[in-house]
Design an enzyme around this catalytic site. Structure first.
Site, PDB file in Angstrom:
ATOM      1  CB  ALA A  11      43.140  34.333  41.055  1.00 45.93           C
ATOM      2  CG  ASN A  54      35.464  29.161  43.220  1.00 45.97           C
ATOM      3  OD1 ASN A  54      34.340  29.050  43.686  1.00 45.97           O
ATOM      4  ND2 ASN A  54      36.182  28.128  42.853  1.00 45.97           N
ATOM      5  CG  HIS A  68      41.349  37.216  37.329  1.00 41.47           C
ATOM      6  ND1 HIS A  68      40.353  36.294  37.484  1.00 41.47           N
ATOM      7  CD2 HIS A  68      42.517  36.559  37.539  1.00 41.47           C
ATOM      8  CE1 HIS A  68      40.886  35.111  37.787  1.00 41.47           C
ATOM      9  NE2 HIS A  68      42.200  35.255  37.821  1.00 41.47           N
TER      10      HIS A  68
END
Length: 258
Positions: free
Chosen positions: A117, A181, A210
């Site tokens: 991602a 992850n 993120h």
């Protein structure tokens, strides 16, 4: 038709399968015995690793768990079958990381770690050689993604952001094996000792966010990615499956198999 393999058949695996034409790929999915799924017509299931290796799939995508990486991926690589790993947090175990690297070398099979991602990993790999570089990775998601964790801690993020965790990538991979992850992808790119991980439940988060902040002698950088969550699993970004599809397509192109 090309035969491809999957480890697990949850949300991510289903999205991977749907990205390829039904008449071009025959999928073999390794699943736990007793697991029931409504499967597309071009997906068959097996419950033993030998039954996945037997058809000699051109590549396998792990989309299950860190435990599945440890249990199955070394043998696939030893058998010469290229494998793409979604559960990058498995590399928090140095013994397993060494096993995977050795198996890839011994079997002559590529071990692919997709970006998942994230973006900006090239920058992180570039500054990894700088000993004083420091990276802070923050996973910021809506409270719905952390409902169980918030309840366990007796916390509420209904009105204000709540920090659930701050620590090392290895600690994060152990505490949140299915959800961080991306944090370990950052750690592998920049260097594990350079990265601090933070987990935040934020009612104002527009999506699975993120945030990467970097300081080094090469300069400063910040990356912020806001990913739409998967419709079936709010903890997983839609981009995760797209990244695995891209990695699989690139692998097939490189091997001349598409």
């Amino acid at each position: 038709m090309v035969t491809l393999g999957l480890i697990g058949f949850g949300t991510i695996a289903r999205e991977i399968v749907s990205a390829f034409p039904v008449d071009s790929v025959c999928w073999v999915a390794l699943m736990r015995e007793g697991t029931r799924r409504d499967l597309p017509a071009n997906v068959s299931t097996v419950t033993q690793l030998d039954a996945l290796i037997g058809p000699r799939p051109r590549a396998v995508v792990e989309a299950a768990s860190q435990e599945a990486v440890a249990a199955y991926v070394p043998a696939l690589l030893d058998a010469g079958i290229p494998t793409i790993i979604a559960s990058i947090g498995a590399f928090a175990d140095p013994i397993l990381a060494a096993r995977l690297t050795d198996a890839s070398r011994n079997g002559g099979a590529r071990l692919v770690l997709p970006s998942g991602a994230l973006g900006g990993l090239d920058y992180l790999r570039a500054i990894a050689a700088l000993p004083e570089a420091r990276v802070r990775y923050t996973s910021r998601k809506p409270p719905a993604a952390w409902e169980v964790e918030l309840a366990t801690l007796g916390l509420s993020a209904e009105h204000d952001a709540v920090s659930l965790f701050e620590g090392t990538p290895a600690q994060a991979a152990k505490l949140y094996p299915k959800n961080l992850n991306a944090a370990f992808a950052v750690a592998l790119a920049a260097g594990i000792d350079k990265v601090t991980v933070r987990v935040v439940a934020d009612p104002k988060a527009a999506g699975n966010t993120h945030e990467i902040e970097v300081e080094s002698t090469a300069g400063t950088a910040s990356f912020r990615l806001v990913n739409a969550p998967s419709a079936s699993n709010p903890k997983t970004s839609m981009l995760t499956a797209l990244s695995l599809v891209a990695a699989l397509g690139e692998l097939l192109d490189r091997e001349g198999l598409s």
